[in-house]
Design a protein around this motif. Structure first.
Motif, mmCIF file in Angstrom:
data_model
loop_
_atom_site.group_PDB
_atom_site.id
_atom_site.type_symbol
_atom_site.label_atom_id
_atom_site.label_comp_id
_atom_site.label_asym_id
_atom_site.label_seq_id
_atom_site.Cartn_x
_atom_site.Cartn_y
_atom_site.Cartn_z
ATOM 1 N N GLY A 185 0.823 -1.212 0.000
ATOM 2 C CA GLY A 185 0.000 0.000 0.000
ATOM 3 C C GLY A 185 0.850 1.253 0.000
ATOM 4 N N ALA A 186 1.956 1.227 0.740
ATOM 5 C CA ALA A 186 2.849 2.395 0.805
ATOM 6 C C ALA A 186 3.523 2.635 -0.548
ATOM 7 N N ILE A 187 3.925 1.560 -1.224
ATOM 8 C CA ILE A 187 4.540 1.709 -2.547
ATOM 9 C C ILE A 187 3.530 2.301 -3.527
ATOM 10 N N GLU A 188 2.311 1.782 -3.493
ATOM 11 C CA GLU A 188 1.284 2.288 -4.403
ATOM 12 C C GLU A 188 0.984 3.754 -4.114
ATOM 13 N N ALA A 189 0.907 4.112 -2.830
ATOM 14 C CA ALA A 189 0.645 5.505 -2.467
ATOM 15 C C ALA A 189 1.758 6.415 -2.968
ATOM 16 N N ASP A 190 2.998 5.952 -2.904
ATOM 17 C CA ASP A 190 4.127 6.736 -3.391
ATOM 18 C C ASP A 190 4.036 6.942 -4.900
ATOM 19 N N LEU A 191 3.646 5.901 -5.629
ATOM 20 C CA LEU A 191 3.484 6.032 -7.073
ATOM 21 C C LEU A 191 2.395 7.048 -7.419
ATOM 22 N N VAL A 192 1.291 6.996 -6.669
ATOM 23 C CA VAL A 192 0.200 7.946 -6.914
ATOM 24 C C VAL A 192 0.661 9.373 -6.637
ATOM 25 N N ARG A 193 1.427 9.554 -5.559
ATOM 26 C CA ARG A 193 1.920 10.898 -5.225
ATOM 27 C C ARG A 193 2.862 11.426 -6.308
ATOM 28 N N ARG A 194 3.616 10.545 -6.942
ATOM 29 C CA ARG A 194 4.571 10.959 -7.971
ATOM 30 C C ARG A 194 3.919 11.152 -9.343
ATOM 31 N N MET A 195 2.661 10.852 -9.430
ATOM 32 C CA MET A 195 1.965 10.979 -10.704
ATOM 33 C C MET A 195 1.333 12.365 -10.819
ATOM 34 N N HIS A 196 1.391 12.967 -11.984
ATOM 35 C CA HIS A 196 0.717 14.249 -12.221
ATOM 36 C C HIS A 196 -0.765 13.956 -12.414
ATOM 37 N N LEU A 197 -1.450 13.740 -11.295
ATOM 38 C CA LEU A 197 -2.809 13.203 -11.337
ATOM 39 C C LEU A 197 -3.779 14.140 -12.042
ATOM 40 N N ARG A 198 -3.633 15.428 -11.826
ATOM 41 C CA ARG A 198 -4.587 16.357 -12.438
ATOM 42 C C ARG A 198 -4.494 16.312 -13.962
ATOM 43 N N GLU A 199 -3.259 16.243 -14.484
ATOM 44 C CA GLU A 199 -3.088 16.173 -15.932
ATOM 45 C C GLU A 199 -3.622 14.849 -16.480
ATOM 46 N N VAL A 200 -3.417 13.776 -15.735
ATOM 47 C CA VAL A 200 -3.914 12.468 -16.166
ATOM 48 C C VAL A 200 -5.434 12.465 -16.211
ATOM 49 N N LEU A 201 -6.058 13.023 -15.192
ATOM 50 C CA LEU A 201 -7.524 13.044 -15.127
ATOM 51 C C LEU A 201 -8.129 13.914 -16.224
ATOM 52 N N ALA A 202 -7.390 14.915 -16.646
ATOM 53 C CA ALA A 202 -7.901 15.808 -17.693
ATOM 54 C C ALA A 202 -7.867 15.151 -19.070
ATOM 55 N N ASP A 203 -7.169 14.021 -19.182
ATOM 56 C CA ASP A 203 -7.083 13.300 -20.450
ATOM 57 C C ASP A 203 -7.902 12.012 -20.334
ATOM 58 N N PRO A 204 -9.071 11.940 -20.973
ATOM 59 C CA PRO A 204 -9.930 10.750 -20.834
ATOM 60 C C PRO A 204 -9.217 9.445 -21.170
ATOM 61 N N ALA A 205 -8.317 9.468 -22.171
ATOM 62 C CA ALA A 205 -7.615 8.238 -22.551
ATOM 63 C C ALA A 205 -6.686 7.769 -21.441
ATOM 64 N N LEU A 206 -5.963 8.711 -20.806
ATOM 65 C CA LEU A 206 -5.079 8.343 -19.701
ATOM 66 C C LEU A 206 -5.884 7.948 -18.470
ATOM 67 N N ALA A 207 -6.947 8.693 -18.186
ATOM 68 C CA ALA A 207 -7.773 8.399 -17.004
ATOM 69 C C ALA A 207 -8.381 7.002 -17.099
ATOM 70 N N ALA A 208 -8.688 6.576 -18.327
ATOM 71 C CA ALA A 208 -9.294 5.254 -18.516
ATOM 72 C C ALA A 208 -8.331 4.133 -18.161
ATOM 73 N N ARG A 209 -7.038 4.443 -18.119
ATOM 74 C CA ARG A 209 -6.044 3.408 -17.803
ATOM 75 C C ARG A 209 -5.861 3.246 -16.305
ATOM 76 N N LEU A 210 -6.422 4.138 -15.503
ATOM 77 C CA LEU A 210 -6.264 4.064 -14.054
ATOM 78 C C LEU A 210 -7.171 2.982 -13.478
ATOM 79 N N THR A 211 -6.624 2.234 -12.544
ATOM 80 C CA THR A 211 -7.406 1.233 -11.818
ATOM 81 C C THR A 211 -7.679 1.771 -10.415
ATOM 82 N N PRO A 212 -8.942 1.896 -10.013
ATOM 83 C CA PRO A 212 -9.221 2.455 -8.688
ATOM 84 C C PRO A 212 -8.613 1.619 -7.570
#
Length: 474
Positions: A185-212
């Protein structure tokens, strides 16, 4: 590497390469070439040594390997070796040739060639999961890591998502490693923190690749105030997907045991699904005709299915400070499931330094999560002041309080309020965490006092809380 090279040395080469890559992403030429020779010699694809290749991509090209990854790291008992020859027999063993030496090496029951193959597969999974590099992370990298983590969980005898928690799965202790879940869980949280989440969410194609996942949902809940338009819509879609997945699993757990005792004062409903076939046959055995080999039935017997239920009130108080996000998400969903049960009146309160009554949305956990605001401190007495008016019939009320119980300077007032409520007849259930990992620090001051009060803190998998609630509501 020569074919006659000892298998133990081959296995060591693979594990030394694994350690070297975990601590230093740069290739060690000698270890890389030796590992490649081992992998090719035992008939495995060289892609196993490529850190950029996901387990999914390897299995896609070599589907026969999928079954080898399942349970790969579950310990297997070593068969007992044959007893040693009796030294009193007077017979000395003949000098052993090469073939005999190889046979002696395997007398302990170990298949050393299979262990080399296992080492290659284990190294692949561990390297992909625990070597995540540094710098920015893209949606594709996060998705690949989540998939590889799922293969690690399968290798340990579990299901994808089980160790990391967040999907409400019941743990299958099989070969799972205690304490590994929080690390993943800590590794996954670190990956999420290092991701430019706002830019990813603004792109439907990239957002579709995210697994909740729980880590991703936590980040979305923290950042939702900064999102708008397409990014906000994609964030909401991910949260809803996660809520639906967890709710489906928890609903199954809740429905495993029916609520309420059988009410035998109500005649059984005479429909086929209630037919008690065994009792019907037993009661009519005297009507059996041996000559005709036929059983004549005078009367059909049916099972009672009506259940006695007393209206119960469930008050759930959730600490929404940042450290409790996983418990808050799970319990919000759980509250909505219990709200759907007959004659269970559910109230939901969230708090940090202020309290908010979320009861109007208790049937919609998605809406509840969008109305929460993570962070802040803990002021339990504020939440207690909101909860107490909801307790109208103490004997028929259960109060679930989810928190790490780290208050500012108001520990004593909160405990006194809880003690008073408990002594009035309310079933009080303090919960330190409800996650798959179960690792959550709880204020030891409260822990000891709750134990003295006869209400020990529940801290572990969410099914523990489900069991406690079902016991009270039955």
């Amino acid at each position: 590497m020569p074919e006659a090279f000892p298998d133990d040395n081959r296995r060591q080469v693979l594990y030394w390469r694994l350690l070297a890559r975990l601590f230093d992403p740069e290739e060690q030429a000698g270890l890389e070439s030796a590992s490649l020779a081992v992998v090719e010699d035992i008939g495995l694809p060289p892609a196993l040594l490529d850190p950029q290749a996901s387990v999914d991509s390897i299995v896609q090209r070599h589907p026969e390997l999928a079954s080898e990854f399942d349970g790969l790291m579950v310990p297997t008992p070593v068969p007992a070796s044959d007893p040693a020859p009796d030294p009193r027999s007077g017979s000395d063993p003949a000098p052993a040739g090469d073939a005999e030496i190889e046979a002696v090496a395997d007398e302990d029951g170990r298949d050393r060639a299979a262990e080399v193959r296992r080492a290659a597969l284990v190294s692949k999974v561990l390297l992909n999961v625990f070597s995540t590099g540094s710098g920015a992370v893209g949606a594709a990298q996060l998705s690949r890591w989540q998939s590889d983590a799922g293969w690690l969980e399968r290798a340990l005898g579990g299901r994808p998502g089980e160790l990391r928690g967040g999907r409400g799965t019941t743990p299958d202790t099989g070969g799972l490693v205690p304490g590994l879940g929080p690390e993943l869980g800590a590794i996954e949280a670190d990956l999420v923190r290092r991701m430019h989440l706002r830019e990813v969410l603004a792109d439907p194609a990239l957002a579709a690749r995210l697994t909740p996942s729980m880590s991703l949902i936590e980040q979305l809940l923290r950042d939702k105030g900064n999102l708008s338009g397409v990014a906000l819509a994609n964030a909401k879609s991910l949260i809803r997907r996660f809520v639906d997945e967890v709710a489906e699993v928890l609903r199954t757990q809740v429905e495993k045991t029916t609520v309420g005792a059988l009410d035998r004062s109500v005649p059984p409903k005479r429909v086929y699904r209630n037919l008690d076939l065994d009792r019907t046959i037993w009661k009519n055995l005297t009507n059996y005709s041996p000559e005709e080999e036929r059983l004549y039935v005078d009367r059909l017997y049916y099972r009672h299915t009506a259940r006695r239920t007393t209206p119960q009130r469930l008050v759930v108080v959730v600490d929404q400070s940042g450290s409790m996000v996983d418990s808050m998400v799970n319990c919000t969903i759980l509250a909505s499931i219990f709200a759907g049960l007959p004659k269970v009146d559910v109230h939901l309160i969230a708090y940090d330094t202020r309290a908010i009554d979320l009861t109007p949305w208790v049937n919609e956990p998605f809406e509840v999560l969008l109305r929460t605001k993570l962070g802040g401190g803990n002021d339990g007495p504020v939440a207690m002041a909101m909860a107490r008016p909801k307790i109208t019939e103490p004997k028929n009320t259960v109060l679930v309080w989810i928190s790490d119980f780290y208050e500012f300077d108001r520990s004593q007032p909160l405990f006194e309020g809880i003690e008073e409520v408990h002594r009035s007849g309310v079933k009080f259930i303090p919960v330190g965490s409800v996650t798959s990992s179960g690792r959550q620090e709880v204020n030891p001051w409260f822990r000891e006092r709750f134990k003295t009060l006869g209400t020990p803190v529940i801290s572990g998998h969410i099914d523990k809380l489900v069991h406690e609630l079902k016991t009270f509501l039955t």
